[in-house]
Scaffold this active site. Structure first.
Site, PDB file in Angstrom:
ATOM      1  N   ASP A 107       0.842  -1.202   0.000  1.00 42.69           N
ATOM      2  CA  ASP A 107       0.000   0.000   0.000  1.00 42.69           C
ATOM      3  C   ASP A 107       0.880   1.257   0.000  1.00 42.69           C
ATOM      4  OD1 ASP A 107      -2.351  -1.601   0.216  1.00 42.69           O
ATOM      5  OD2 ASP A 107      -1.906  -1.859   2.341  1.00 42.69           O
ATOM      6  N   HIS A 128      -5.362  -3.544   5.560  1.00 47.15           N
ATOM      7  CA  HIS A 128      -5.006  -3.877   4.177  1.00 47.15           C
ATOM      8  C   HIS A 128      -6.210  -4.446   3.425  1.00 47.15           C
ATOM      9  CE1 HIS A 128      -2.691  -4.904   0.684  1.00 47.15           C
ATOM     10  NE2 HIS A 128      -3.089  -6.159   0.776  1.00 47.15           N
TER      11      HIS A 128
HETATM   12  N1  LIG Z   1      -0.318  -8.444   1.906  1.00 47.52           N
HETATM   13  C1  LIG Z   1      -0.384  -8.035   0.660  1.00 47.52           C
HETATM   14  O1  LIG Z   1      -0.169  -6.852   0.372  1.00 47.52           O
HETATM   15  C2  LIG Z   1      -0.673  -8.994  -0.442  1.00 47.52           C
HETATM   16  C3  LIG Z   1      -1.118 -10.248  -0.150  1.00 47.52           C
HETATM   17  N2  LIG Z   1      -1.355 -11.144  -1.150  1.00 47.52           N
HETATM   18  C4  LIG Z   1      -1.816 -12.478  -0.755  1.00 47.52           C
HETATM   19  O2  LIG Z   1      -0.717 -13.396  -0.792  1.00 47.52           O
HETATM   20  C5  LIG Z   1      -1.223 -14.729  -0.941  1.00 47.52           C
HETATM   21  C6  LIG Z   1      -0.442 -15.477  -2.007  1.00 47.52           C
HETATM   22  O3  LIG Z   1      -0.641 -14.902  -3.265  1.00 47.52           O
HETATM   23  P1  LIG Z   1       0.035 -15.533  -4.583  1.00 47.52           P
HETATM   24  O4  LIG Z   1       1.454 -15.838  -4.335  1.00 47.52           O
HETATM   25  O5  LIG Z   1      -0.336 -14.668  -5.708  1.00 47.52           O
HETATM   26  O6  LIG Z   1      -0.772 -16.913  -4.693  1.00 47.52           O
HETATM   27  P2  LIG Z   1      -0.297 -18.258  -5.446  1.00 47.52           P
HETATM   28  O7  LIG Z   1      -1.495 -19.131  -5.506  1.00 47.52           O
HETATM   29  O8  LIG Z   1       0.404 -17.929  -6.687  1.00 47.52           O
HETATM   30  O9  LIG Z   1       0.769 -18.872  -4.427  1.00 47.52           O
HETATM   31  C7  LIG Z   1       0.415 -19.310  -3.183  1.00 47.52           C
HETATM   32  C8  LIG Z   1       1.336 -20.449  -2.813  1.00 47.52           C
HETATM   33  O10 LIG Z   1       0.954 -20.899  -1.506  1.00 47.52           O
HETATM   34  C9  LIG Z   1       1.094 -22.291  -1.518  1.00 47.52           C
HETATM   35  N3  LIG Z   1       0.335 -22.904  -0.436  1.00 47.52           N
HETATM   36  C10 LIG Z   1      -0.967 -23.225  -0.386  1.00 47.52           C
HETATM   37  N4  LIG Z   1      -1.246 -23.838   0.770  1.00 47.52           N
HETATM   38  C11 LIG Z   1      -0.091 -23.882   1.458  1.00 47.52           C
HETATM   39  C12 LIG Z   1       0.271 -24.398   2.718  1.00 47.52           C
HETATM   40  N5  LIG Z   1      -0.612 -24.992   3.518  1.00 47.52           N
HETATM   41  N6  LIG Z   1       1.553 -24.288   3.105  1.00 47.52           N
HETATM   42  C13 LIG Z   1       2.461 -23.686   2.309  1.00 47.52           C
HETATM   43  N7  LIG Z   1       2.184 -23.196   1.110  1.00 47.52           N
HETATM   44  C14 LIG Z   1       0.920 -23.293   0.692  1.00 47.52           C
HETATM   45  C15 LIG Z   1       0.626 -22.724  -2.888  1.00 47.52           C
HETATM   46  O11 LIG Z   1       1.085 -24.039  -3.197  1.00 47.52           O
HETATM   47  C16 LIG Z   1       1.222 -21.654  -3.752  1.00 47.52           C
HETATM   48  O12 LIG Z   1       2.503 -22.034  -4.228  1.00 47.52           O
HETATM   49  C17 LIG Z   1      -2.706 -14.567  -1.262  1.00 47.52           C
HETATM   50  O13 LIG Z   1      -3.465 -14.804  -0.098  1.00 47.52           O
HETATM   51  C18 LIG Z   1      -2.830 -13.114  -1.679  1.00 47.52           C
HETATM   52  O14 LIG Z   1      -4.114 -12.603  -1.485  1.00 47.52           O
HETATM   53  C19 LIG Z   1      -1.152 -10.831  -2.456  1.00 47.52           C
HETATM   54  C20 LIG Z   1      -0.697  -9.575  -2.799  1.00 47.52           C
HETATM   55  C21 LIG Z   1      -0.478  -8.543  -1.830  1.00 47.52           C
HETATM   56  O1  LIG Z   2      -5.707  -7.387  -3.954  1.00 49.40           O
HETATM   57  C1  LIG Z   2      -5.353  -8.529  -3.636  1.00 49.40           C
HETATM   58  O2  LIG Z   2      -6.116  -9.492  -3.545  1.00 49.40           O
HETATM   59  C2  LIG Z   2      -3.915  -8.738  -3.307  1.00 49.40           C
HETATM   60  C3  LIG Z   2      -3.475  -7.644  -2.435  1.00 49.40           C
HETATM   61  O3  LIG Z   2      -3.666  -7.694  -1.223  1.00 49.40           O
HETATM   62  C4  LIG Z   2      -2.962  -6.442  -3.044  1.00 49.40           C
HETATM   63  O4  LIG Z   2      -2.586  -6.440  -4.228  1.00 49.40           O
HETATM   64  O5  LIG Z   2      -2.897  -5.425  -2.342  1.00 49.40           O
END
Ligand SMILES: NC(=O)C1=CN([C@@H]2O[C@H](COP(=O)(O)OP(=O)(O)OC[C@H]3O[C@@H](n4cnc5c(N)ncnc54)[C@H](O)[C@@H]3O)[C@@H](O)[C@H]2O)C=CC1
Ligand SMILES: O=C([O-])CC(=O)C(=O)O
Length: 373
Positions: free
Chosen positions: A195, A237
């Site tokens: 953010d 967030h």
């Molecule tokens: N805090 C923030 O600003 C942001 C948060 N996110 C969040 O981050 C998370 C991941 O996003 P992406 O990497 O795009 O998703 P993705 O689906 O590409 O990767 C997630 C990974 O987590 C793994 N996974 C699933 N269950 C698991 C477990 N029990 N133990 C270990 N690994 C496990 C999957 O196998 C996968 O490799 C989502 O919840 C998303 O909403 C995404 C962008 C920004």
């Molecule tokens: O928007 C989403 O789902 C992933 C996220 O938290 C971000 O990009 O800030």
């Protein structure tokens, strides 16, 4: 003598280097201690970092960037799928950190043993039309399981939670640690850095579509580098809980009401902007990996003793009456050392804060009751 014995001996020598004979091999061709162990020679002194969800959209670039970080000496990559490939790939980078991969639940605790910092991007991402809260049902359980293992194997680690909905997953992590008797509020941080990164970018690069010729925002007119811009983003967030304090932008800039409304809306909906652009292929991964590394690097610099490391994070907080709140914190050797005050807010920010607090309270409560139920 077998025809190929020279080659076989060479292979045996290489293989015993990768997997010392005193460690039992498992089905992945690694030791029983770690599934596969890609060791770079000459590992540097530094911190031990684990990434949980390392094979995912965020996890892969995050792992790559952490391998470059000179403060990292050991990098453990854990996921339930694909870590052998990601680990092998990243281990070829000629940087100091030793990389080890861990695959599946029964290697989770080994992945965590002795870690200084654990970064959690594990879990499902949004698709168009979903809110972050729609991820709760799946991601709450994932974060719970991972934090139970952290409590067992590295209870003193700094934990960076990326998995959404952050507004609820951080309270979930706190409850798990409380149950385990290991909770140290200073060491648990929800990552809201994206953010801030977006806010710093948007105040510079946004032109206002609502104005006729799209004149540039004041900061862009000033010709600043985004790295010199600092926009505090407080609250949480998700949607309206993301509250950029545009009245406190550094270097000081003043915006019209229309500009404030436009920028606030864009920052609050930056995640959705990416989700829609990716059209079903996930949410922000590359900018998130960048933001996660920026944040992790700040945590490591503070752990090392660097003074005056200040970042926004979603933490167990005393800044408002809410139990968790994102604001600027000073990081130190033990994690969060000090909460910086919110500072003087504009009328617009004060009104927005009240709305944000209502939603945040609900999200926190949802996380807490998931564990206490
Ligand atoms: N805090 C923030 O600003 C942001 C948060 N996110 C969040 O981050 C998370 C991941 O996003 P992406 O990497 O795009 O998703 P993705 O689906 O590409 O990767 C997630 C990974 O987590 C793994 N996974 C699933 N269950 C698991 C477990 N029990 N133990 C270990 N690994 C496990 C999957 O196998 C996968 O490799 C989502 O919840 C998303 O909403 C995404 C962008 C920004
Ligand atoms: O928007 C989403 O789902 C992933 C996220 O938290 C971000 O990009 O800030």
């Amino acid at each position: 003598m077998e025809p190929n014995s020279g080659a076989n001996q060479r292979i045996a020598r290489i293989s015993s280097h990768l997997n010392p004979p005193n460690l039992k091999m498992n089905e992945h061709g690694g030791s029983s201690l770690t599934s596969f162990n890609c060791r770079a020679k000459g590992g540097a002194p530094g911190f031990k970092v684990a990434i949980l969800g390392a094979a995912g959209g965020i996890g892969q670039p995050l792992s790559m960037l952490m391998k470059i970080n000179p403060l990292v000496s050991v990098l453990h990559l854990y996921d339930v799928v694909n870590t052998p490939g990601v680990t092998s790939d990243i281990s070829h980078m000629d940087t100091g950190a030793v990389v080890r991969g861990f695959l599946g639940q029964n290697q989770l605790e080994d992945a965590l043993t002795g870690m200084d910092l654990v970064i959690i991007p594990a879990g499902v991402p949004r698709k168009p039309g979903m809110t972050r809260d729609d991820l709760f049902n799946i991601n709450a359980g994932i974060v719970k399981t991972l934090c139970e293992a952290i409590a067992k194997r590295c209870p003193k680690a700094i934990v960076n939670v990326i998995s959404n909905p952050v507004n609820s997953t951080v309270p979930i992590a706190a409850e798990v640690f409380k149950r385990a008797g290991t909770y140290d509020p200073k060491r648990l941080l929800g990552v809201t850095m994206l953010d801030v990164v977006r806010a710093n970018t948007f105040v510079l690069s946004c032109t206002l579509p609502i104005l006729p010729a799209g004149p540039k925002m004041q900061a862009e007119v000033l010709g600043l580098d985004p790295r010199d811009v600092d926009v505090p983003v407080v609250g949480g967030h998700a949607g309206i809980t993301i509250l950029p304090l545009l009245s406190q932008v550094k270097p000081h800039s003043s915006f019209t009401t229309k500009e404030i409304e436009y920028l606030t809306d864009r920052i609050q909906n930056g995640g959705t902007e990416v989700v829609e652009a990716k059209a079903g292929a996930g949410s922000a991964t590359l900018s998130m990996a960048y933001a996660a590394v920026k944040f992790a690097d700040a945590c490591l610099r503070a752990l090392k003793g660097e003074a005056n490391v200040i970042q926004c994070a979603y933490v167990d907080s005393q800044v408002t009456e809410l139990p968790f709140f994102a604001s600027k914190v000073r990081l130190g050797r033990d994690g969060v050392e000090e909460f910086l005050p919110l500072g003087p807010l504009s009328d617009y920010e004060r009104a927005s804060l009240e709305k944000a607090k209502k939603e945040l309270a609900t999200s926190v409560e949802k996380g807490v009751s998931f564990i206490r139920k």
